[in-house]
Design an enzyme around this catalytic site. Structure first.
Site, PDB file in Angstrom:
ATOM      1  N   GLY A   7       0.732  -1.273  -0.141  1.00 21.86           N
ATOM      2  CA  GLY A   7      -0.177  -0.093   0.014  1.00 21.86           C
ATOM      3  C   GLY A   7       0.987   1.210  -0.086  1.00 21.86           C
ATOM      4  N   GLY A  26       2.209   5.662   4.659  1.00 23.76           N
ATOM      5  CA  GLY A  26       1.341   6.037   5.652  1.00 23.76           C
ATOM      6  C   GLY A  26       0.135   5.368   5.738  1.00 23.76           C
ATOM      7  N   THR A  27      -0.357   4.476   5.171  1.00 19.67           N
ATOM      8  CA  THR A  27      -1.536   3.935   5.250  1.00 19.67           C
ATOM      9  C   THR A  27      -1.489   3.107   6.523  1.00 19.67           C
ATOM     10  OG1 THR A  27      -0.777   2.109   3.805  1.00 19.67           O
ATOM     11  CG2 THR A  27      -2.130   3.935   2.754  1.00 19.67           C
ATOM     12  N   GLY A  28      -0.482   2.743   7.186  1.00 21.58           N
ATOM     13  CA  GLY A  28      -0.445   2.065   8.456  1.00 21.58           C
ATOM     14  C   GLY A  28      -0.079   0.579   8.297  1.00 21.58           C
ATOM     15  N   LYS A  29       0.945   0.204   7.644  1.00 21.54           N
ATOM     16  CA  LYS A  29       1.350  -1.222   7.334  1.00 21.54           C
ATOM     17  C   LYS A  29       1.997  -1.652   8.287  1.00 21.54           C
ATOM     18  CE  LYS A  29       3.381  -0.410   3.487  1.00 21.54           C
ATOM     19  NZ  LYS A  29       2.923   1.149   3.086  1.00 21.54           N
ATOM     20  N   HIS A  89      -7.233  35.481 -10.527  1.00 19.77           N
ATOM     21  CA  HIS A  89      -6.654  34.105 -10.859  1.00 19.77           C
ATOM     22  C   HIS A  89      -7.460  33.268  -9.990  1.00 19.77           C
ATOM     23  CE1 HIS A  89      -3.296  31.144 -11.701  1.00 19.77           C
ATOM     24  NE2 HIS A  89      -3.741  30.711 -10.697  1.00 19.77           N
ATOM     25  N   GLU A  90      -7.487  33.208  -8.576  1.00 19.54           N
ATOM     26  CA  GLU A  90      -8.263  32.578  -7.850  1.00 19.54           C
ATOM     27  C   GLU A  90      -9.854  32.408  -7.999  1.00 19.54           C
ATOM     28  OE1 GLU A  90      -6.562  30.403  -6.083  1.00 19.54           O
ATOM     29  OE2 GLU A  90      -4.479  31.272  -6.321  1.00 19.54           O
ATOM     30  N   HIS A 149     -10.414  30.219 -11.039  1.00 19.27           N
ATOM     31  CA  HIS A 149     -10.762  28.554 -10.602  1.00 19.27           C
ATOM     32  C   HIS A 149     -12.075  28.517 -10.138  1.00 19.27           C
ATOM     33  CE1 HIS A 149      -6.635  27.538 -11.607  1.00 19.27           C
ATOM     34  NE2 HIS A 149      -6.021  28.443 -10.609  1.00 19.27           N
ATOM     35  N   ASP A 208      -0.777  24.714 -11.982  1.00 18.19           N
ATOM     36  CA  ASP A 208      -1.930  24.659 -12.620  1.00 18.19           C
ATOM     37  C   ASP A 208      -1.745  23.848 -13.865  1.00 18.19           C
ATOM     38  OD1 ASP A 208      -3.295  25.650 -10.410  1.00 18.19           O
ATOM     39  OD2 ASP A 208      -3.431  27.840 -11.338  1.00 18.19           O
TER      40      ASP A 208
END
Length: 726
Positions: free
Chosen positions: A259, A262-265, A480-481, A484, A558
């Site tokens: 995985g 950071g998923t917890g293996k 610009h923002e 979006h 972007d």
């Protein structure tokens, strides 16, 4: 944990065998070096020395031609210093005349015609006369005294025996060996290694956990129900093997946890240790790799030897791709990593299914592992630890907030919605950042604002309070923002806008637009959704050109995101008109950066670039069209944003609809309404019967499709393809 019962028996005997072997080699090497030294010394001496017979030496002494005699007890020879004027004739007829003052010999050559020796015509030379000492030192001294040779080296020592000289030579080495053995014994008692290898090089440095010493159980792992279910069966097998062996089932030899990072293996493996209540060996793949050849294989043997002694038990190898990479001959030779892998494969084949030794391994690069390692019989199960869904993120947040004092306004569902795509480590960091923010603000409780602000801190960094923008720059960033946000609001298949800000942040952005999904979605995306995503990314650059008639480097990220999506559509998703459903690339690292490698010719790659550009140009044109059609609404939103610097999606909607944005109560409200229901984790796929209308085909395609009247026989059964299951 230091378990004395787990130590290999006969360890002291092994240490003594190693010590005896070391001393034997030391003796052999000492003898060889000593002999070589004597040989070299003799060769050097013979190069500028003349050896006399012992009888010649005695005749010289009796004739008064010796002025001094020295002893060389190491080689048992006598070094003879002749008297002044002593002559010596060599085999070639040359006459050597000794000069006592200069301690050299003048060389005179015989002249056949004159019948005499010619005067010396070359430089004097230095020669050393010696003879082998036959008699004892006392007899030699008595003989010299008898013939009045007074200059004698009387500081001689009686020659030592061979064993005495060897003892003196080896005494420092023996002292060093004894000291080293004592140090190794102390290190072994303290769990730091012993004579099994220098500093424990050949021993496996596995951490051993017994019972619940890890402090982690399945209650501490959330969002991975399927993985816990698979591992629970293994734990149950260890506790109750009888009910499985009764039906003929065999214990799985290994389970591979794969995985994203950071998923917890690793956390899940520690939870297995807490639940299993059996010895748990934990070691990293890098612990097997050393600079010494053969050390990795030795550590593998030692690890499984210790595991077999305390079976049933669990062995966990983290980052197994360090030693489990696919074997090939590109680099040549049989290196240390390959030997370690071969030993690991051999040990896994030697498992006794009745003993209950289970191997767990974790990696985020399963594609690089050797196929022999992945086959059934070694790693029987492959457990995917994927990113949690909405319900999994809520459960993970609940786990990480158990020891956090939360305010009454905290809604973990909203936080889970905002953190789509985050893994367990991200959520743990988010909760900790929220707690730190609450302390900085002087509060005793963590509020909803702290949690969402922590999320924004993770994705955008902290605010740059010292940054000063000119009015033109602020206006440019605002358009610009809002570009979006406006494109996202005016399109279908996009995520709602939650927040728009023009406050600079530390991660390089002068502002950002935050889109929050209103429901948890799978990784499945339609072509319209991907096109809409590209169009939203193009909204910022489109606003710069439509309103300000310029371009800035603020759209670089972007453009990068839009290009990546478009390239995936063409190369991997089969969504281009030119290439159709042709795969032009393959994914290389699924759980890391998600990159891929090209599987096509260079000419095809060049055409693919043109197809990518066509998609981006089409989306950009659509973004420009949307902004031109809604220019008046965009100007109103920008004016309000310049005043407030940060607004919500609901405030933008209020401005567009002509309402007062101040009436929006919630500081975190988006452009869409959220539903209150949360679906449970999808453990099973539910089939539904529902008529799904097919999308309308283009006119040119409809003309080419034959109608039912033309091709369907009159007695053909009715077509029920309209009723499909999902």
């Amino acid at each position: 944990m230091d378990n004395k019962n787990n130590r290999p028996k006969g360890g002291k005997n092994s240490n003594w065998r190693g010590l005896v072997s070391l001393v034997s080699w030391a003796l052999l090497l000492t003898v060889l070096f000593s002999s070589a030294g004597d040989f070299m010394t003799g060769q050097a001496r013979h190069a500028d020395s003349v050896e006399l017979e012992y009888g010649q030496y005695r005749q010289m002494v009796k004739g008064g031609n010796v002025s001094a005699v020295g002893f060389d007890n190491e080689e048992d020879i006598l070094i003879i210093t002749p008297a002044d004027g002593y002559t010596y004739t060599d085999e070639d007829g040359k006459l050597f005349v000794y000069n006592a003052e200069e301690k050299t010999y003048a060389i005179h050559t015989w002249d056949e015609d004159a019948g005499e020796y010619l005067p010396a015509d070359s430089d004097p030379v230095s020669l050393e006369l010696f003879t082998v000492q036959i008699e004892s030192n006392d007899a030699v001294i008595a003989f010299l005294d008898e013939h009045e040779v007074s200059d004698i080296d009387e500081d001689y020592q009686a020659p030592m025996s061979f064993f005495t000289s060897m003892l003196i030579s080896l005494l420092p080495l023996l002292i060093s060996i004894v000291a080293l053995t004592a140090i190794m014994s102390i290190m072994a008692k303290r769990g730091m290694g012993g004579m099994g290898g220098i500093g424990g090089v050949g021993k496996a440095n596995a951490k051993v956990y017994m019972e619940k010493s890890t402090g982690v159980t399945f209650k501490d792992v959330a969002g991975q129900d399927e993985a816990k279910e698979s591992l629970t069966e293994i734990i149950d097998f260890l506790h109750n093997p009888g009910k499985y062996t009764e039906i003929g089932a065999k214990l799985p030899k290994g389970a591979l946890l794969v995985g994203p990072p950071g998923t917890g293996k690793t956390l899940l493996a520690k939870a297995v240790a807490g639940e299993a209540k059996v010895p748990f060996f934990s070691i990293s793949g890098s612990d097997f790799v050393e600079m010494f050849v053969g050390v990795g294989a030795s550590r593998v043997r030692d690890l499984f030897k210790e595991a077999n002694k305390v079976a049933p038990c669990i062995v966990f190898i983290d980052e197994i791709d360090t030693i489990g990479k696919s074997r090939d001959n590109r680099m040549g030779g049989n290196d240390e990593r390959e030997q370690t892998l071969n030993q690991l494969l051999a040990e896994m084949d030697g498992f006794d299914p009745t003993k209950g030794v289970i191997l767990l391994a974790a990696t985020n690069r399963p594609e690089v592992l050797d196929q022999a390692l992945l086959r059934p019989g070694r790693f029987d199960r492959r457990i995917t630890i994927d990113r949690p869904n909405l319900a999994g993120r809520i459960a993970t947040l609940q786990v990480h907030t158990r020891n956090i004092k939360l305010a009454e306004d905290v809604n973990l569902k909203k936080v889970a919605l905002a953190t789509a795509g985050c893994v367990g480590a991200d959520l743990a960091n988010l909760v900790n950042e929220a707690a730190l923010r609450a302390v900085r603000k002087g509060r005793k409780l963590v509020t909803q604002e702290d949690l969402l602000a922590a999320f924004e801190l993770v994705i955008a960094g902290t605010e740059k309070k010292g940054s000063v923008l000119t009015e033109f720059e602020k206006k440019l960033v605002a358009y610009h923002e809002v570009g979006h946000a406006m494109v996202a609001y005016k399109q279908k298949n996009t995520e709602p806008v939650q927040k728009i800000t023009i406050v600079p942040h530390t991660q390089g952005s002068l502002g950002y637009t935050l889109l929050m999904p209103e429901e948890d979605k799978t990784e499945l995306r339609t072509r319209d959704e991907l096109m809409a995503r590209i169009t939203v990314s193009m909204g910022g650059r489109a606003a710069e050109e439509v309103v300000m008639n310029t371009m800035t480097n603020g759209a670089s990220q972007d453009i990068q995101d839009a290009t990546n999506v478009a390239r995936n559509m063409v190369a991997m998703f089969g969504m281009s008109d030119e290439f159709g459903m042709m795969a032009l690339a393959s994914r290389r690292s699924q759980y890391l950066d998600g990159g891929y490698g090209m599987d096509c010719a260079q000419e095809t790659a060049a055409r693919m670039d043109k197809a990518v550009k066509e998609i981006i140009d089409k989306c950009y044109a659509q973004a420009v069209e949307i902004l031109k059609a809604n220019r008046e609404d965009m100007d109103k939103v920008v004016a309000y944003l310049l005043e407030k610097e940060t607004i919500t999606g609901a405030e933008m909607v209020a401005i567009i609809e002509g309402r007062d944005p101040e009436t929006v109560d919630s500081p975190y409200s988006s452009t869409a309404l959220r539903s209150d229901g949360i679906e449970a984790p999808a453990k099973k796929v539910h089939m539904i019967s529902e008529k799904i209308e097919a999308p309308a085909l283009p006119e040119e395609v409809q003309d080419a499709v034959p109608t039912a009247d033309e091709n369907t026989p009159s007695d053909a059964p009715a077509d029920n393809s309209g009723e499909q299951t999902e």
